[in-house]
Design an enzyme around this catalytic site. Structure first.
Site, PDB file in Angstrom:
ATOM      1  CE  LYS A 196      -4.900   0.486   0.104  1.00  0.00           C
ATOM      2  NZ  LYS A 196      -5.577  -0.572  -0.197  1.00  0.00           N
TER       3      LYS A 196
HETATM    4  P1  NAD Z   1     -13.216   7.623  -3.207  1.00  0.00           P
HETATM    5  O1  NAD Z   1     -12.366   8.849  -2.631  1.00  0.00           O
HETATM    6  O2  NAD Z   1     -13.484   7.282  -4.430  1.00  0.00           O
HETATM    7  O3  NAD Z   1     -14.233   7.559  -2.527  1.00  0.00           O
HETATM    8  C1  NAD Z   1     -14.332   8.111  -0.819  1.00  0.00           C
HETATM    9  C2  NAD Z   1     -15.796   8.280   0.150  1.00  0.00           C
HETATM   10  O4  NAD Z   1     -15.787   8.878   0.819  1.00  0.00           O
HETATM   11  C3  NAD Z   1     -16.401   9.850  -0.993  1.00  0.00           C
HETATM   12  O5  NAD Z   1     -17.597   9.345  -1.456  1.00  0.00           O
HETATM   13  C4  NAD Z   1     -15.975  10.496   0.674  1.00  0.00           C
HETATM   14  O6  NAD Z   1     -16.604  11.923   0.115  1.00  0.00           O
HETATM   15  C5  NAD Z   1     -16.078   9.829   1.594  1.00  0.00           C
HETATM   16  N1  NAD Z   1     -15.683  10.150   3.077  1.00  0.00           N
HETATM   17  C6  NAD Z   1     -14.764  10.158   3.187  1.00  0.00           C
HETATM   18  N2  NAD Z   1     -14.636  10.343   4.543  1.00  0.00           N
HETATM   19  C7  NAD Z   1     -16.033  10.015   4.979  1.00  0.00           C
HETATM   20  C8  NAD Z   1     -16.045  10.325   6.255  1.00  0.00           C
HETATM   21  N3  NAD Z   1     -15.836  10.160   7.501  1.00  0.00           N
HETATM   22  N4  NAD Z   1     -17.574   9.942   6.215  1.00  0.00           N
HETATM   23  C9  NAD Z   1     -18.202   8.846   5.294  1.00  0.00           C
HETATM   24  N5  NAD Z   1     -18.035   9.481   4.197  1.00  0.00           N
HETATM   25  C10 NAD Z   1     -16.618   9.856   3.882  1.00  0.00           C
HETATM   26  O7  NAD Z   1     -12.750   5.843  -2.316  1.00  0.00           O
HETATM   27  P2  NAD Z   1     -12.636   4.342  -2.222  1.00  0.00           P
HETATM   28  O8  NAD Z   1     -11.595   4.333  -3.553  1.00  0.00           O
HETATM   29  O9  NAD Z   1     -14.299   4.489  -3.505  1.00  0.00           O
HETATM   30  O10 NAD Z   1     -12.482   3.954  -1.756  1.00  0.00           O
HETATM   31  C11 NAD Z   1     -12.847   4.185  -0.444  1.00  0.00           C
HETATM   32  C12 NAD Z   1     -12.572   3.226   0.746  1.00  0.00           C
HETATM   33  O11 NAD Z   1     -12.652   1.485  -0.376  1.00  0.00           O
HETATM   34  C13 NAD Z   1     -11.446   2.408   1.429  1.00  0.00           C
HETATM   35  O12 NAD Z   1     -11.626   1.773   2.017  1.00  0.00           O
HETATM   36  C14 NAD Z   1     -10.410   2.103   0.509  1.00  0.00           C
HETATM   37  O13 NAD Z   1      -9.311   1.774   0.733  1.00  0.00           O
HETATM   38  C15 NAD Z   1     -11.481   1.398  -0.115  1.00  0.00           C
HETATM   39  N6  NAD Z   1     -11.404  -0.426  -1.171  1.00  0.00           N
HETATM   40  C16 NAD Z   1     -11.117   0.410  -2.906  1.00  0.00           C
HETATM   41  C17 NAD Z   1     -11.037  -0.247  -3.999  1.00  0.00           C
HETATM   42  C18 NAD Z   1     -10.865   0.473  -5.019  1.00  0.00           C
HETATM   43  O14 NAD Z   1     -10.740  -0.081  -6.054  1.00  0.00           O
HETATM   44  N7  NAD Z   1     -11.034   2.039  -5.205  1.00  0.00           N
HETATM   45  C19 NAD Z   1     -10.810  -1.606  -3.861  1.00  0.00           C
HETATM   46  C20 NAD Z   1     -11.157  -2.147  -2.598  1.00  0.00           C
HETATM   47  C21 NAD Z   1     -11.271  -1.312  -0.957  1.00  0.00           C
END
Ligand code: NAD
Length: 428
Positions: A118
């Site tokens: 990561k």
């Molecule tokens: P992103 O940046 O696209 O979206 C994050 C979302 O969470 C946004 O809508 C933001 O406004 C919201 N957010 C941030 N802080 C917040 C809070 N305190 N309360 C409520 N909402 C909040 O990120 P993403 O890629 O969608 O990732 C989200 C989660 O999924 C992370 O934990 C990431 O590690 C995990 N994840 C992502 C992927 C991927 O392919 N992108 C894969 C597996 C896991």
């Protein structure tokens, strides 16, 4: 309901909400069940390599600012390391260590040939202009170049990064090499060698897993109500896929708050609204709710898809969903896990539920290495097969060993990595 008798020891531990503490607590539990030998336990518990970089970026106003970034390789026993890069103001080394460790178990659970990594930069990307973001990305890429390569460590998007950021990483790395190296990163835009279906993979994978859980338990899936916390890549695509599968998405939220409509939100319309207005919270076709209220909504499936430590000992008892499908990494603390188990809430753990992203990243890497491209239908079909198979691998282990799904997933993942380490033997 799958129950785990041994989980109770966690409840007596002091309440610790750091993601790394959560990851270590989870690992210790799996290691104990697997009866890991001491040497192997020590190796798997620690990251293999860690890089901290401090680097300057020229801002648009001419000032120079210093930023800090990280890249952690947790384990390489099963292959090159794989894991996203996160841009967020709260990122620190421990958070990156936790996320890298979870990537190791996740890749092993879905049985793809990777170890876990990561990366992160301490920055709020929303505060930077596009040019500043590009300069920051190119300099961070240069700083971590000794750590990344198509054969050694392949980054991908995570919170605060997106396909455009991946394109800058790929371009910067390629400029250093003197030729294009598309396989150094996944989650790239399709026009420079990204995979069809990668952007949608995590959200689709979550819904394939949820649907398979419903099938397995013979629960009625049609028209179920979902609440989704976070409306970025993972949350918005989970909501979109659920909508297309005929489910009702009754609430979604982002960092600025949420919107609730018990009849079901029009997700395509909401996504267009967010593109225009930047947030879900002022969407007119529903009532405003807070993130805390969303977590406590009466619904069938709750999908925390924002960030770590959202369901804790303080609010777990208020969760009224039948299923928690973890889209985010580490959204539930060990103490909250215990409470959810007592309340008969089925938790589909992050390292299984959100693995669709890394599965299609693997497909993208294979395509980039071969310069050969698959149709989206093919990608999504293969993704579904892997998610369904992995769900059953975990579920059957849970039944056999009388474990909850998270512990079963950890035992499967840690066990596979331990086995690979034993097979490879010790160097020198
Ligand atoms: P992103 O940046 O696209 O979206 C994050 C979302 O969470 C946004 O809508 C933001 O406004 C919201 N957010 C941030 N802080 C917040 C809070 N305190 N309360 C409520 N909402 C909040 O990120 P993403 O890629 O969608 O990732 C989200 C989660 O999924 C992370 O934990 C990431 O590690 C995990 N994840 C992502 C992927 C991927 O392919 N992108 C894969 C597996 C896991």
């Amino acid at each position: 309901m799958i129950e785990s008798p041994a989980v109770s020891s966690v409840a007596n531990a002091p309440q610790r909400d750091s993601a790394y503490q959560t990851a270590l607590t989870q690992f210790d539990r799996a290691a104990q069940i697997l009866n890991l030998e001491t040497g192997l336990y020590e190796i798997l518990r620690a990251p293999r390599r860690e890089l901290i970089v401090n680097f300057p970026v020229k801002m648009d106003n001419g000032e120079v600012r210093r930023f800090t970034g990280y890249r952690v390789h947790h384990n390489t026993a099963r292959g090159p390391t794989k894991g996203g890069i996160r841009y967020a103001p709260h990122v620190d080394l421990d958070e990156v260590r936790a996320l890298a460790m979870w990537m190791t178990w996740k890749c092993a659970i879905v049985n793809i040939p990777y170890g876990g990594a990561k990366g992160g930069v301490v920055v709020d990307p929303k505060q930077l202009s596009l040019c500043e973001l590009e300069r920051l990305t190119r300099r961070y890429t240069t700083e971590i170049t000794p750590f990344i390569s198509p054969e050694g460590d392949i980054p991908a998007p995570d919170m605060g990064t997106n396909p455009q950021v991946m394109a800058w990483i790929m371009d910067t790395y390629s400029m250093h090499r003197g030729y294009s190296v598309p396989a150094v990163v996944t989650g790239k835009p399709v026009n420079i060698g990204g995979s069809a279906g990668r952007f949608e993979a995590t959200g689709r994978g979550i819904m394939f897993t949820v649907r398979e859980a419903y099938r397995t338990f013979s629960w009625r899936f049609e028209n179920i109500a979902l609440a989704v916390q976070g409306f970025g890549n993972v949350g918005s695509i989970t909501a979109q896929t659920a909508y297309e599968m005929g489910c009702r998405v009754i609430a979604v939220s982002d960092v600025s708050g949420g919107v609730y409509n018990p009849r079901g939100l029009d997700i395509p319309r909401l996504r267009r609204f967010v593109k225009e207005h930047g947030s879900v919270s002022s969407f007119p076709d529903g009532d405003r709710i807070t993130n805390q209220e969303l977590l406590a909504l009466q619904c069938d499936v709750l999908v925390p898809a924002a960030m770590e430590n959202q369901i804790t000992a303080a609010n777990a008892a208020q969760v009224r969903a039948r299923v928690v499908a973890e889209g985010a990494n580490g959204p539930t603390t060990p103490a909250a896990d215990e409470i959810l188990l007592e309340h008969n809430v089925l938790v589909i753990p992050d390292i299984l539920c959100n693995a669709g992203g890394v599965v299609v990243s693997y497909f993208e890497w294979v395509q980039s290495l071969q310069q050969l491209f698959w149709e989206e239908e093919d990608v999504t079909h293969r993704l579904e097969r892997i998610m369904v198979r992995s769900f059953h691998d975990v579920y059957e282990l849970a039944l056999r060993m009388d474990l909850d799904l998270r512990t079963a997933a950890l035992v499967l993942g840690v066990g596979r990595v331990a086995e690979a380490t034993r097979t490879r033997g010790l160097y020198p």
